[in-house]
Design a protein around this motif. Sequence first.
Motif, short mmCIF file in Angstrom:
data_model
loop_
_atom_site.label_atom_id
_atom_site.label_comp_id
_atom_site.label_asym_id
_atom_site.label_seq_id
_atom_site.Cartn_x
_atom_site.Cartn_y
_atom_site.Cartn_z
N ASP A 241 -121.39 -3.55 19.37
CA ASP A 241 -123.01 -3.88 18.02
C ASP A 241 -121.22 -4.36 17.05
N ALA A 242 -120.36 -3.73 17.17
CA ALA A 242 -119.33 -3.94 15.94
C ALA A 242 -119.32 -5.94 15.81
N ASP A 243 -118.82 -5.89 14.54
CA ASP A 243 -118.77 -7.17 14.15
C ASP A 243 -117.49 -7.34 15.25
N PRO A 244 -117.41 -8.76 15.45
CA PRO A 244 -116.04 -9.79 16.39
C PRO A 244 -114.67 -9.54 15.57
N LYS A 245 -115.31 -9.81 15.14
CA LYS A 245 -113.66 -9.42 14.39
C LYS A 245 -113.17 -8.07 13.70
N ALA A 246 -114.18 -7.73 13.19
CA ALA A 246 -114.08 -5.50 13.98
C ALA A 246 -113.60 -5.39 15.46
N ARG A 247 -114.17 -5.80 16.06
CA ARG A 247 -113.88 -5.74 17.39
C ARG A 247 -112.65 -6.19 17.63
N LYS A 248 -111.53 -7.01 17.13
CA LYS A 248 -110.53 -8.05 17.41
C LYS A 248 -109.21 -6.57 16.49
N ALA A 249 -109.98 -6.70 15.21
CA ALA A 249 -108.75 -5.76 14.53
C ALA A 249 -108.69 -4.41 14.98
N ILE A 250 -109.36 -3.97 15.94
CA ILE A 250 -109.42 -2.30 16.32
C ILE A 250 -109.32 -2.51 17.54
N ALA A 251 -109.65 -3.05 18.43
CA ALA A 251 -108.25 -3.23 20.02
C ALA A 251 -106.53 -3.88 19.23
N TRP A 252 -106.72 -4.34 18.54
CA TRP A 252 -105.49 -4.71 18.33
C TRP A 252 -104.25 -3.36 17.99
N ALA A 253 -105.25 -2.26 17.11
CA ALA A 253 -104.75 -1.54 16.67
C ALA A 253 -104.51 -0.45 17.27
N MET A 254 -105.28 -0.62 18.40
CA MET A 254 -105.38 0.17 19.72
C MET A 254 -104.32 0.08 20.21
N GLN A 255 -103.90 -0.89 20.45
CA GLN A 255 -102.41 -1.46 21.08
C GLN A 255 -100.80 -0.99 20.38
N GLN A 256 -101.24 0.02 19.70
CA GLN A 256 -100.17 0.41 18.88
C GLN A 256 -100.44 2.00 18.94
N LEU A 257 -101.42 2.72 19.49
CA LEU A 257 -100.88 3.91 19.72
C LEU A 257 -99.93 4.50 20.45
N ASP A 258 -99.55 5.13 19.76
CA ASP A 258 -97.92 6.53 20.78
C ASP A 258 -96.81 5.92 19.67
N THR A 259 -97.33 4.44 18.64
CA THR A 259 -95.48 4.29 18.53
C THR A 259 -95.72 4.92 17.00
N MET A 260 -94.60 4.89 16.45
CA MET A 260 -93.96 5.99 15.54
C MET A 260 -93.87 5.56 14.04
N TYR A 261 -94.80 5.99 13.12
CA TYR A 261 -94.84 6.16 12.13
C TYR A 261 -93.37 5.90 11.36
N GLN A 262 -93.27 4.48 10.18
CA GLN A 262 -92.34 4.20 9.28
C GLN A 262 -92.84 3.73 8.27
N TRP A 263 -92.22 4.58 7.50
CA TRP A 263 -92.87 4.22 6.03
C TRP A 263 -92.10 3.15 5.21
N GLY A 264 -92.69 1.98 4.79
CA GLY A 264 -92.73 0.72 4.61
C GLY A 264 -93.03 0.33 5.32
N GLY A 265 -92.55 0.45 6.83
CA GLY A 265 -92.29 -0.45 8.16
C GLY A 265 -94.05 -1.70 8.18
N THR A 266 -93.07 -2.96 8.61
CA THR A 266 -93.98 -4.56 8.78
C THR A 266 -94.91 -4.04 9.47
N CYS A 267 -95.41 -3.54 10.39
CA CYS A 267 -96.40 -3.22 12.12
C CYS A 267 -95.82 -4.36 12.21
N THR A 268 -95.17 -5.69 12.50
CA THR A 268 -95.11 -6.62 13.21
C THR A 268 -93.98 -6.42 14.53
N ALA A 269 -93.60 -5.93 14.18
CA ALA A 269 -92.81 -5.30 15.93
C ALA A 269 -93.54 -3.82 16.31
#
Length: 369
Positions: A241-269
């Motif tokens: 029942d999540a909003d479709p846009k929320a679903r897309k945002a969550i799904a995309w964020a989950m694709q980045q799991l296990d990538t390392m944190y970088q302060w100031g990083g753009t999260c574009t790659a």
Amino acid sequence: MKGVAAGIGVFVLSPLLLAGTAMLMASSSEAAQTTYSSFSCVGDVDTDAVVEQVTKILNGASAKTVHVEGLTLPEEQVPNAQTIVATGISLHVPKKGQVIALATAMQESRLRNLNSGDRDSLGLFQQRPSQGWGTAEEIRDPVYASTQFYTRLLAVSGWQQLTVTQAAQKVQRSAYADAYADWEDLATAFQKAIVATFPDASGTDTDSTPSTASCMGTEDGSGYGTIPEGSVPKGYSIPKDADPKARKAIAWAMQQLDTMYQWGGTCTAPHGPDPMGRCDCSSLTQQAYAHAGIQLTRTTYTQINEGKAVSSKALKPGDLIFSRGSAARPEHVGLYMGSGLAIEAPRTGKPVRITPLADWDILAARRVI
């Protein structure tokens, strides 16, 4: 996606799975569907025979000496099939979803990691950079390509009630929509053989999404127990029942799991070699929503003013949650996923991860949809 983990029971993809398979040329995906000699469409499949043959290869027998019905390049095709299934297991995709993915790759590339195709189509699933599937380099990574396919499949409402052809077509939008059904039996045999080689994977051998009832007994996510960093907790799926846009945002964020944190990083790659392409907390939420068509400002200090304020007792999937510092000037932000869980880029030295709300001291929450 590299580094995909398998919830409470984490599956480690072996070097065999992650090894790049041969990049073979094809003039177009349409031509490939009629001229490939490496993998011919088969009708009736002797499932037991295929399972026996594939199992021999997975147990170390030379693929050059074992005949597998329907294959002439098993040394390349079987490892690719194994990667597709392993990625599905790691994402808690049910058996039917794994079969759909295998049948799709069988039709699109004959389970070969192609470096060309119709227009800019590439890889196992003939995904196109121009259609938002990722960069050419990413698409040629079998784990990334499989993850992209599963993410889009799981976003299809009622996909488990669709036929293999219908579900695959919802994802692929192919000009050969009826062709996926030709591979269902062989894909089913492959899935049966491959899944048996993974420990504790029997729970994925089901046609229903794992129930989260036992884990949702607490609203703070503590029912999931310890969640290994970078993994998806067993039983979690994006709420229907999540909003479709929320679903897309969550799904995309989950694709980045296990990538390392970088302060100031753009999260574009996040999966690239440049550390500044990786995510910090606010760039993760910013880019997740950018992929859902919603523009957020860049920092935690400004995202606290996005959308509208909501109570932390009435969160919905996709809400931004803030902690550390003060409610007016928080120093950390995450994305609420539903089921008492949040995804975050926590701090230097830690990967993008999923954490229960029980671990959060929520100062404020904002709804941006």
